[in-house]
Design a protein around this motif. Structure first.
Motif, PDB file in Angstrom:
ATOM      1  N   ILE A 140      -3.510 -15.978  19.157  1.00  0.00           N
ATOM      2  CA  ILE A 140      -2.398 -16.441  18.326  1.00  0.00           C
ATOM      3  C   ILE A 140      -1.539 -15.231  17.974  1.00  0.00           C
ATOM      4  CG2 ILE A 140      -1.741 -17.744  16.269  1.00  0.00           C
ATOM      5  CD1 ILE A 140      -4.618 -18.768  16.126  1.00  0.00           C
ATOM      6  N   GLN A 172     -14.912 -17.204  15.022  1.00  0.00           N
ATOM      7  CA  GLN A 172     -14.471 -18.342  15.840  1.00  0.00           C
ATOM      8  C   GLN A 172     -14.527 -17.923  17.319  1.00  0.00           C
ATOM      9  OE1 GLN A 172     -13.941 -21.255  14.655  1.00  0.00           O
ATOM     10  NE2 GLN A 172     -12.633 -22.338  16.115  1.00  0.00           N
ATOM     11  N   PRO A 173     -15.223 -18.689  18.152  1.00  0.00           N
ATOM     12  CA  PRO A 173     -15.363 -18.267  19.551  1.00  0.00           C
ATOM     13  C   PRO A 173     -14.061 -18.424  20.337  1.00  0.00           C
ATOM     14  CG  PRO A 173     -16.352 -20.435  19.212  1.00  0.00           C
ATOM     15  CD  PRO A 173     -15.942 -19.933  17.853  1.00  0.00           C
ATOM     16  N   ILE A 198      -3.707 -26.582  18.385  1.00  0.00           N
ATOM     17  CA  ILE A 198      -2.371 -26.135  18.768  1.00  0.00           C
ATOM     18  C   ILE A 198      -1.467 -27.363  18.807  1.00  0.00           C
ATOM     19  CG2 ILE A 198      -1.035 -24.850  20.476  1.00  0.00           C
ATOM     20  CD1 ILE A 198      -3.667 -23.789  21.603  1.00  0.00           C
ATOM     21  N   GLY A 221     -14.075 -24.934  20.002  1.00  0.00           N
ATOM     22  CA  GLY A 221     -13.347 -24.801  18.731  1.00  0.00           C
ATOM     23  C   GLY A 221     -11.836 -24.853  18.844  1.00  0.00           C
ATOM     24  N   LEU A 222     -11.325 -25.388  19.948  1.00  0.00           N
ATOM     25  CA  LEU A 222      -9.876 -25.419  20.135  1.00  0.00           C
ATOM     26  C   LEU A 222      -9.445 -26.811  20.591  1.00  0.00           C
ATOM     27  CD1 LEU A 222      -7.427 -23.445  20.038  1.00  0.00           C
ATOM     28  CD2 LEU A 222      -7.628 -23.293  22.523  1.00  0.00           C
ATOM     29  N   LEU A 249     -15.249 -17.020  10.740  1.00  0.00           N
ATOM     30  CA  LEU A 249     -15.396 -18.476  10.573  1.00  0.00           C
ATOM     31  C   LEU A 249     -14.949 -18.949   9.193  1.00  0.00           C
ATOM     32  CD1 LEU A 249     -18.795 -19.394  12.303  1.00  0.00           C
ATOM     33  CD2 LEU A 249     -16.458 -19.894  13.063  1.00  0.00           C
ATOM     34  N   THR A 281       1.197 -19.264  20.453  1.00  0.00           N
ATOM     35  CA  THR A 281      -0.186 -19.082  20.879  1.00  0.00           C
ATOM     36  C   THR A 281      -0.199 -18.977  22.397  1.00  0.00           C
ATOM     37  OG1 THR A 281      -1.096 -20.150  18.932  1.00  0.00           O
ATOM     38  CG2 THR A 281      -2.454 -20.223  20.919  1.00  0.00           C
ATOM     39  N   SER A 317       3.390 -24.781  16.715  1.00  0.00           N
ATOM     40  CA  SER A 317       2.588 -24.032  15.737  1.00  0.00           C
ATOM     41  C   SER A 317       1.106 -24.287  15.968  1.00  0.00           C
ATOM     42  CB  SER A 317       2.959 -24.454  14.311  1.00  0.00           C
ATOM     43  OG  SER A 317       2.388 -23.575  13.371  1.00  0.00           O
ATOM     44  N   THR A 318       0.289 -23.358  15.531  1.00  0.00           N
ATOM     45  CA  THR A 318      -1.157 -23.514  15.608  1.00  0.00           C
ATOM     46  C   THR A 318      -1.701 -23.615  14.185  1.00  0.00           C
ATOM     47  OG1 THR A 318      -1.325 -22.430  17.744  1.00  0.00           O
ATOM     48  CG2 THR A 318      -3.284 -22.356  16.344  1.00  0.00           C
ATOM     49  N   PHE A 319      -2.584 -24.582  13.988  1.00  0.00           N
ATOM     50  CA  PHE A 319      -3.080 -24.894  12.653  1.00  0.00           C
ATOM     51  C   PHE A 319      -4.536 -24.479  12.549  1.00  0.00           C
ATOM     52  CE2 PHE A 319       0.499 -27.444  13.686  1.00  0.00           C
ATOM     53  CZ  PHE A 319       1.231 -27.520  12.515  1.00  0.00           C
ATOM     54  N   GLY A 320      -4.831 -23.574  11.608  1.00  0.00           N
ATOM     55  CA  GLY A 320      -6.184 -23.038  11.579  1.00  0.00           C
ATOM     56  C   GLY A 320      -6.698 -22.722  10.193  1.00  0.00           C
ATOM     57  N   ARG A 321      -6.399 -23.581   9.248  1.00  0.00           N
ATOM     58  CA  ARG A 321      -7.055 -23.394   7.956  1.00  0.00           C
ATOM     59  C   ARG A 321      -8.533 -23.753   8.105  1.00  0.00           C
ATOM     60  NH1 ARG A 321      -5.785 -26.925   4.569  1.00  0.00           N
ATOM     61  NH2 ARG A 321      -4.110 -28.005   5.658  1.00  0.00           N
ATOM     62  N   VAL A 322      -9.390 -23.020   7.374  1.00  0.00           N
ATOM     63  CA  VAL A 322     -10.828 -23.310   7.429  1.00  0.00           C
ATOM     64  C   VAL A 322     -11.073 -24.758   7.010  1.00  0.00           C
ATOM     65  CG1 VAL A 322     -13.066 -22.762   6.435  1.00  0.00           C
ATOM     66  CG2 VAL A 322     -11.474 -20.925   6.975  1.00  0.00           C
ATOM     67  N   GLN A 354       3.654 -16.519  12.205  1.00  0.00           N
ATOM     68  CA  GLN A 354       3.063 -16.966  13.468  1.00  0.00           C
ATOM     69  C   GLN A 354       4.186 -17.428  14.379  1.00  0.00           C
ATOM     70  OE1 GLN A 354       1.149 -20.847  15.028  1.00  0.00           O
ATOM     71  NE2 GLN A 354      -0.116 -20.189  13.315  1.00  0.00           N
ATOM     72  N   LEU A 356     -11.209 -17.071  20.317  1.00  0.00           N
ATOM     73  CA  LEU A 356      -9.908 -17.055  19.647  1.00  0.00           C
ATOM     74  C   LEU A 356      -9.643 -15.673  19.065  1.00  0.00           C
ATOM     75  CD1 LEU A 356      -7.590 -19.062  18.866  1.00  0.00           C
ATOM     76  CD2 LEU A 356      -8.673 -19.208  16.626  1.00  0.00           C
ATOM     77  N   GLN A 362     -18.295 -28.118  15.150  1.00  0.00           N
ATOM     78  CA  GLN A 362     -17.901 -26.755  14.785  1.00  0.00           C
ATOM     79  C   GLN A 362     -16.469 -26.739  14.215  1.00  0.00           C
ATOM     80  OE1 GLN A 362     -17.089 -24.041  18.260  1.00  0.00           O
ATOM     81  NE2 GLN A 362     -17.170 -25.930  19.445  1.00  0.00           N
ATOM     82  N   ARG A 363     -16.069 -25.582  13.710  1.00  0.00           N
ATOM     83  CA  ARG A 363     -14.699 -25.429  13.225  1.00  0.00           C
ATOM     84  C   ARG A 363     -13.718 -25.529  14.394  1.00  0.00           C
ATOM     85  NH1 ARG A 363     -12.046 -19.922  10.577  1.00  0.00           N
ATOM     86  NH2 ARG A 363      -9.880 -20.608  10.733  1.00  0.00           N
ATOM     87  N   PHE A 364     -12.657 -26.333  14.227  1.00  0.00           N
ATOM     88  CA  PHE A 364     -11.623 -26.442  15.254  1.00  0.00           C
ATOM     89  C   PHE A 364     -10.280 -25.923  14.753  1.00  0.00           C
ATOM     90  CE2 PHE A 364     -14.552 -28.843  17.708  1.00  0.00           C
ATOM     91  CZ  PHE A 364     -14.093 -28.746  19.016  1.00  0.00           C
ATOM     92  N   VAL A 365      -9.653 -25.146  15.608  1.00  0.00           N
ATOM     93  CA  VAL A 365      -8.265 -24.737  15.406  1.00  0.00           C
ATOM     94  C   VAL A 365      -7.460 -25.585  16.380  1.00  0.00           C
ATOM     95  CG1 VAL A 365      -6.662 -22.808  15.777  1.00  0.00           C
ATOM     96  CG2 VAL A 365      -8.871 -22.409  14.651  1.00  0.00           C
ATOM     97  N   GLN A 371     -12.490 -17.758   7.406  1.00  0.00           N
ATOM     98  CA  GLN A 371     -11.140 -17.299   7.080  1.00  0.00           C
ATOM     99  C   GLN A 371     -10.090 -18.139   7.802  1.00  0.00           C
ATOM    100  OE1 GLN A 371      -9.883 -13.147   7.983  1.00  0.00           O
ATOM    101  NE2 GLN A 371     -10.984 -12.622   6.119  1.00  0.00           N
ATOM    102  N   ASP A 372      -9.022 -18.504   7.073  1.00  0.00           N
ATOM    103  CA  ASP A 372      -7.875 -19.157   7.710  1.00  0.00           C
ATOM    104  C   ASP A 372      -7.274 -18.208   8.743  1.00  0.00           C
ATOM    105  OD1 ASP A 372      -8.323 -21.110   5.834  1.00  0.00           O
ATOM    106  OD2 ASP A 372      -6.535 -20.691   4.644  1.00  0.00           O
ATOM    107  N   ILE A 373      -6.649 -18.752   9.786  1.00  0.00           N
ATOM    108  CA  ILE A 373      -6.053 -17.880  10.805  1.00  0.00           C
ATOM    109  C   ILE A 373      -4.968 -16.985  10.191  1.00  0.00           C
ATOM    110  CG2 ILE A 373      -6.638 -19.278  12.832  1.00  0.00           C
ATOM    111  CD1 ILE A 373      -3.797 -20.429  12.794  1.00  0.00           C
TER     112      ILE A 373
END
Lengths: 251, 251
Positions: free
Chosen positions: B116, B13-14, A116, A15-16, B52, B80, A79-84, B77, B16, A111-114, B54-56
């Motif tokens: 993060i 989110q795994p 960087i 997920g990263l 999962l 990271t 920055s790290t981008f992590g909107r659902v 933020q 993280l 899967q959901r990815f965040v 929720q936005d970061i």
């Protein structure tokens, strides 16, 4: 790229991802390195995943080296981008379909990815864009003519540019982007191109001189008809020091 | 905290996490909010995981609200952290042992985590530190007397403070940290406390006035023997505008 990774996904941080905004400057042009994969009409930033045994910074450096052949380049996490909602099922389906990966094996990728974000600033004449396969395109594209990008890559690019502009106030740039000996108008043009605005000549001269990173050389630019301008070079020791400690123009 | 999450790890989110550096200012003191869990001698930053759905940024706001009861606070933020070696098997074992979680069920928690970092600056008299359970301690600790912290939390704290100091050059602070009406020496003291250095009175007055976020009030501080100092307030509209667009003291 994704195929080998999807098949060995247990070796990667789940997920990263990493996305790199590689700005290229040369001769008053500011470009950005973009990729067009064979499975998507839209362009994208070069990126990658994080091997379990690799620091995130190392993973970012690997993306930069693989894509430009450049080493030892200043690469900065911004920055790290992590909107659902940054993830896109349609995009995932395109990738899996293109590589003929069954849905079950492609779960890791779906899967959901965040992600960087990192940015770098290089001389685009010195960087050799490198494709990962013959069906991919990779090109330097003028930063004002960026086509539609996948996912939130436009947002990532915009934030990288905003950060670069802010960081011009915090540290010096120019080394590796200008010839070894350069004129004040050339240096000013570099700042103007990145900031996308005209700067006052006297103010710029005063501010940049105050930083104390320039050596005024005892020679003038040749091949110039009238009033040959002075040449400068960077005082590398002082430049490194300011890069490390910041411009300290503050309070 | 970790127990409920470890048992419902499929909803997060795994690999993280979020760590929050919450700075508290009041009356010339700069403190940081730290936690001591029952299973570790060392202190730690308040943190959490990312649901999962929720936005970061939302996950970070949740940590801040849960721990201080504060809402609508500027939370930023800043970096990271993802070195391979930031994880610590010994620490994981302590957590799992404390909660009597079998190794198999604790695998999720024992994987590599990238975290993060977010920071906030609040008035520590207005924030009410909230424990998650009766065996935990949570305290405002002077930033110069921070005890040993778990994992890389000291590095995260140091980087947050360095970022806060840099960002003083980029945006205004003070709203919510000073009384509604304040004197110039009070405002200067806020900057001096965060920067940990004395500033020249005239330079500070000139620079802060130039930003244009202050309204000089038609009254003076009372209860002062001689030479009652002028009172100021923030021009909230202008303050918000500068917060949004940056100080623009640049090129």
């Amino acid at each position: 790229m994704p195929k080998g990774i999807i098949e060995n996904s247990e070796n990667y941080q789940p997920g990263l991802s990493i996305d790199c905004v590689i700005f290229g400057f040369h001769d008053n042009q500011l470009k950005v390195l973009l990729i067009k994969t064979p499975y998507e009409e839209k362009w994208s930033l070069p990126g990658g995943f994080v091997p379990l045994e690799q620091d995130i910074d190392t993973a970012a450096i690997t993306v930069l080296n693989d894509r430009t052949g450049m080493e030892g380049i200043f690469l900065r996490q911004f920055s790290t981008f992590g909107r659902v909602k940054r993830n896109d099922k349609h995009f995932n389906d395109l990738v899996l379909e293109y590589y003929k990966i069954p849905k079950e094996a492609g779960k890791w990728f779906a899967q959901r990815f965040v992600t960087i974000g990192y940015y770098a600033l290089v001389d685009f004449l010195k960087a050799i864009p490198h494709k990962e396969n013959s069906k991919e395109k990779i090109e330097w594209i003028d930063h004002k003519e960026v086509p539609e990008l996948i996912l939130d890559h436009k947002e990532i690019l915009d934030k990288a540019l905003a950060t670069l502009r802010i960081e011009l106030n915090l540290m010096p740039i120019g080394y590796n982007l200008l010839p070894e000996k350069f004129t004040m108008p050339e240096l000013q043009k570099l700042y103007e191109t990145i900031l996308d605005k005209k700067l006052d000549r006297r103010n710029f001269l005063r501010k940049i001189t105050n930083i104390g990173i320039l050596t005024k050389l005892d020679e003038k630019k040749s091949n110039v008809a009238h009033k040959a301008p002075n040449l400068y070079s960077f005082d590398k020791d002082r430049y490194e020091e300011v890069l490390k400690n910041g411009l300290n123009q503050g309070w």
